[in-house]
Design an enzyme around this catalytic site. Structure first.
Site, PDB file in Angstrom:
ATOM      1  N   LYS A   1       1.699   1.717   9.425  1.00  0.00           N
ATOM      2  CA  LYS A   1       1.445   1.346   8.033  1.00  0.00           C
ATOM      3  C   LYS A   1       0.835   0.043   8.067  1.00  0.00           C
ATOM      4  O   LYS A   1      -0.021  -0.156   7.278  1.00  0.00           O
ATOM      5  CB  LYS A   1       2.818   1.308   7.595  1.00  0.00           C
ATOM      6  CG  LYS A   1       2.574   1.221   5.924  1.00  0.00           C
ATOM      7  CD  LYS A   1       2.346   2.245   5.115  1.00  0.00           C
ATOM      8  CE  LYS A   1       2.006   2.126   3.841  1.00  0.00           C
ATOM      9  NZ  LYS A   1       0.959   3.103   3.053  1.00  0.00           N
TER      10      LYS A   1
ATOM     11  N   CYS B   1      12.225  -4.436  -8.215  1.00  0.00           N
ATOM     12  CA  CYS B   1      13.253  -5.068  -7.651  1.00  0.00           C
ATOM     13  C   CYS B   1      14.435  -4.297  -7.627  1.00  0.00           C
ATOM     14  O   CYS B   1      14.645  -3.051  -7.999  1.00  0.00           O
ATOM     15  CB  CYS B   1      13.626  -6.328  -8.476  1.00  0.00           C
ATOM     16  SG  CYS B   1      12.250  -7.273  -8.855  1.00  0.00           S
TER      17      CYS B   1
HETATM   18  C1  F6R Z   1      -5.064   5.404   5.484  1.00  0.00           C
HETATM   19  C2  F6R Z   1      -4.427   4.108   5.594  1.00  0.00           C
HETATM   20  C3  F6R Z   1      -5.213   3.138   6.165  1.00  0.00           C
HETATM   21  C4  F6R Z   1      -5.292   1.808   5.657  1.00  0.00           C
HETATM   22  C5  F6R Z   1      -5.996   0.518   6.601  1.00  0.00           C
HETATM   23  C6  F6R Z   1      -5.721  -0.776   5.864  1.00  0.00           C
HETATM   24  O1  F6R Z   1      -4.067   6.252   4.605  1.00  0.00           O
HETATM   25  O2  F6R Z   1      -3.603   3.708   5.117  1.00  0.00           O
HETATM   26  O3  F6R Z   1      -6.765   3.612   6.573  1.00  0.00           O
HETATM   27  O4  F6R Z   1      -5.824   1.842   4.336  1.00  0.00           O
HETATM   28  O5  F6R Z   1      -5.216   0.502   7.884  1.00  0.00           O
HETATM   29  O6  F6R Z   1      -4.626  -1.160   5.766  1.00  0.00           O
HETATM   30  P1  F6R Z   1      -4.217  -2.162   4.589  1.00  0.00           P
HETATM   31  O7  F6R Z   1      -4.748  -1.653   3.204  1.00  0.00           O
HETATM   32  O8  F6R Z   1      -2.931  -2.648   4.616  1.00  0.00           O
HETATM   33  O9  F6R Z   1      -5.190  -3.528   5.267  1.00  0.00           O
END
Ligand code: F6R
Length: 595
Positions: A590, A2
């Site tokens: 991201k 936090c």
């Molecule tokens: C690779 C990466 C992506 C995520 C994918 C799923 O380094 O970050 O392959 O793993 O886009 O994202 P999440 O886990 O947020 O569903």
């Protein structure tokens, strides 16, 4: 993790907007809920709710808060679900003290019971509230704030940083034990915060508190006392010359490197959480009762799912089917039943592919479980049961620490499912640290061997197959080279034709599979390909290796986790060798909320 940020000013002013700005600079530390409180005259104005700092400010007008002193807290939920009632700061029963916390006071339940017996009304399940009531209890016994905090400290178990304000004194009181806390003093105002960067826009002269320090902070001055005996101590003011962004990187050149180095602590936090958490039992129970078990995720999270299915097979002798979300609906959709349990795995908890498959599984009546990093995410809200992987905020686009904690979570669940003792997992954080320390230079060296190449194969056997896939994904993502991670025995069925003199092939082998891997290495070595290795130290392997990352000695099941750390470092250095920024690879984001 936090974030807390406090201000005390000589004059009455609109502190709310300063607190909100400070909160924004700490927003990487938590965004489940936000609260701010200021004191004007003897009135405490406290506003808080779930959501990010901008959202809560829009809703409750935090910016308009006025007073001479105030605090803001951004929460990353551990004790108590992300909910308004658990949002910080908290006041005591008589509304005389307000306080906020970063960290974990692990004996919260015991303290809560004691306080309730003594007549305190505790509204939340959050540890921050308990801390405020314990200090208030000692104040009511006639002690001043400093003494009350000293006495309260004896009751708190865990690691934390706390800031308290009371309605009669124009001061901030702060205590640090285990969690970060810094202080800054200017002529008319003083500040206290979880990190240096959040203060840098206000002043670059920072005092770093030490564990066991209590700070009494006023406009223009701060004094420090030792909690054990109340003795006064001097703390040096350090002039920081770095920018806010570089300070947020904590001295690392990139967030990716910082996050790789955060892995021992992230693993420690997760293991602590698993030992304590009430979330774990319902999750374990659902898995136990499943007819068919699926692990569903994308990209790096998918690789964690594949590793999870190996763990379930090897440790729990239980079938778990790893699947990409769309593959899941297309390949298994018509065979799903309400007795099936689907574990959806996502760092962000917002990936559209995952959420689509989740809705599909719900419509089929399956039990849907969520494993995510971002609390308050859609996955968390829709899942029947969820488990947080507790990594704190991951800023760099390539997932690193979140993969590791997903892997550790699967290992833990497989051990529980297989009736194994999980106590040994407590050694894992130190092993991860050892891997970073011992292999960093070797990873740099290996990265040097692939410089100039536009392609590479990572080969893994059995339990290291998902690590080969993850190593390849991390490398292609931040170097833009073509890279594939495949099961080593498949190499001879086609891809071997690519091998020519010095063609790089990286082998990741767990200790029990070395003999088999040597056959696969031979296929490359005899064609003069370049053999790169991530494995434990082994004399035979050494003979083949042009570059060798030596993983600390461990077990077949821990090896994949440690090897991942080295593969991350290899990718990081390969990206740096190309003068690319690994934190923000082109074309990627991201959180992918599109089809
Ligand atoms: C690779 C990466 C992506 C995520 C994918 C799923 O380094 O970050 O392959 O793993 O886009 O994202 P999440 O886990 O947020 O569903």
């Amino acid at each position: 993790m936090c974030g807390i940020f406090g201000i005390v000013s000589e004059e009455e002013k609109q502190l709310g907007s300063m607190l909100v700005e400070g909160g924004k600079r700490l927003s990487y530390r938590g965004y489940d809920s936000v609260g701010a409180a200021t004191i004007s005259g003897e009135t405490i104005d406290l506003r808080k709710d779930i959501g990010k700092v901008e959202e809560v400010d829009d809703k409750l007008n935090l910016s308009e808060l006025t007073g001479k002193r105030g605090i803001i807290q951004l929460r990353w939920a551990t004790f108590g679900a992300p909910a308004q009632v658990n949002a910080q700061p908290f006041m005591d029963c008589k509304k005389e003290i307000v306080g906020a916390e970063n960290g974990n006071v692990v004996n919260t339940i015991q303290l809560q019971e004691l306080l309730e017996k003594e007549g305190h009304t505790i509204e939340s399940t959050n540890d921050g509230e308990v801390c405020v009531h314990v200090v208030a209890k000692y104040m009511r016994q006639g002690n001043d704030m400093l003494k009350s905090i000293q006495l309260a400290y004896k009751e708190f178990k865990g690691d934390y940083a706390l800031i308290f304000l009371n309605k009669t004194e124009n001061k901030l009181y702060a205590i640090k034990k285990g969690s970060g806390l810094v202080v800054a003093v200017t002529e008319k105002e003083s500040y206290c915060s979880s990190d240096v960067p959040s203060i840098l826009p206000l002043t670059n002269k920072i005092i770093h508190m030490e564990d066991g320090d209590i700070a009494v902070i006023e406009p223009g001055k701060a004094e420090f006392y030792r909690v054990e005996d109340g003795s006064k101590v001097e703390r040096e003011t350090v002039e920081h010359t770095e920018s806010m962004e570089s300070a947020q990187k904590g001295g690392y050149e990139h967030f990716m490197l910082k996050e790789i180095h955060e892995q021992p602590n992230a693993a420690r936090d997760l293991i602590d959480l698993l030992n304590d958490s009430k979330f774990v039992e319902p999750f374990v129970e659902e898995i136990k009762n499943a007819r068919e078990l699926y692990f569903v995720g994308c990209g790096t999270s998918h690789h964690a799912c594949i590793l999870g299915s190996y763990y379930f097979n090897k440790i729990a002798k239980r079938r778990a089917i790893p699947s990409l979300p769309q593959q899941f609906t297309e390949e298994y959709g018509n065979t799903l039943t309400p007795e099936d349990v689907i574990v959806f795995v996502s760092q962000s908890g917002e990936t559209k592919d995952v959420l689509d498959a989740l809705k599909f599984a719900k419509e089929k009546g399956c039990k849907v479980l969520g494993m995510m990093n971002v609390l308050g995410s859609t996955l968390m809200n829709i899942a029947d049961v969820y488990l947080p992987i507790a990594c704190g905020y991951e800023i760099s686009v390539p997932a690193t620490k979140t993969f590791l904690n997903q892997a550790i979570m699967f290992l833990y669940l497989a051990m529980r499912e297989g009736g194994k003792d999980t106590a040994g997992l407590s050694e894992l954080p130190d092993l991860i640290q050892k891997t970073i320390d011992e292999t960093d230079e070797q990873c740099k060296e290996l990265a040097g061997h692939i410089k100039g190449w536009k392609e590479l194969y990572y080969l893994g056997y059995g339990i290291t197959h998902p690590i080969a896939k993850e190593g390849a994904l991390k490398l292609k993502e931040i170097t833009y080279m073509h890279c594939e991670g495949i099961f080593s025995s498949e190499f001879k069925h086609g891809p071997l034709s690519a091998v020519e003199k010095d063609y790089p092939v990286a082998f990741i082998t767990a200790p029990d599979n070395v003999d088999m891997m040597i056959s696969h290495i031979n296929e490359v070595a005899c064609r003069h390909g370049k053999v790169l290795l991530i494995a434990e130290d082994n004399d035979v392997l050494q003979k083949y290796a042009e570059s060798y990352v030596k993983i600390p000695k461990t077990s077949q099941t821990i090896f994949p986790i440690l090897a991942t750390v080295s593969a991350q470092l290899v990718s990081y250095y390969a990206s740096k060798n190309l003068d690319l920024n690994p934190d923000f690879p082109r074309n990627l984001s991201k959180t992918l909320t599109v089809d």
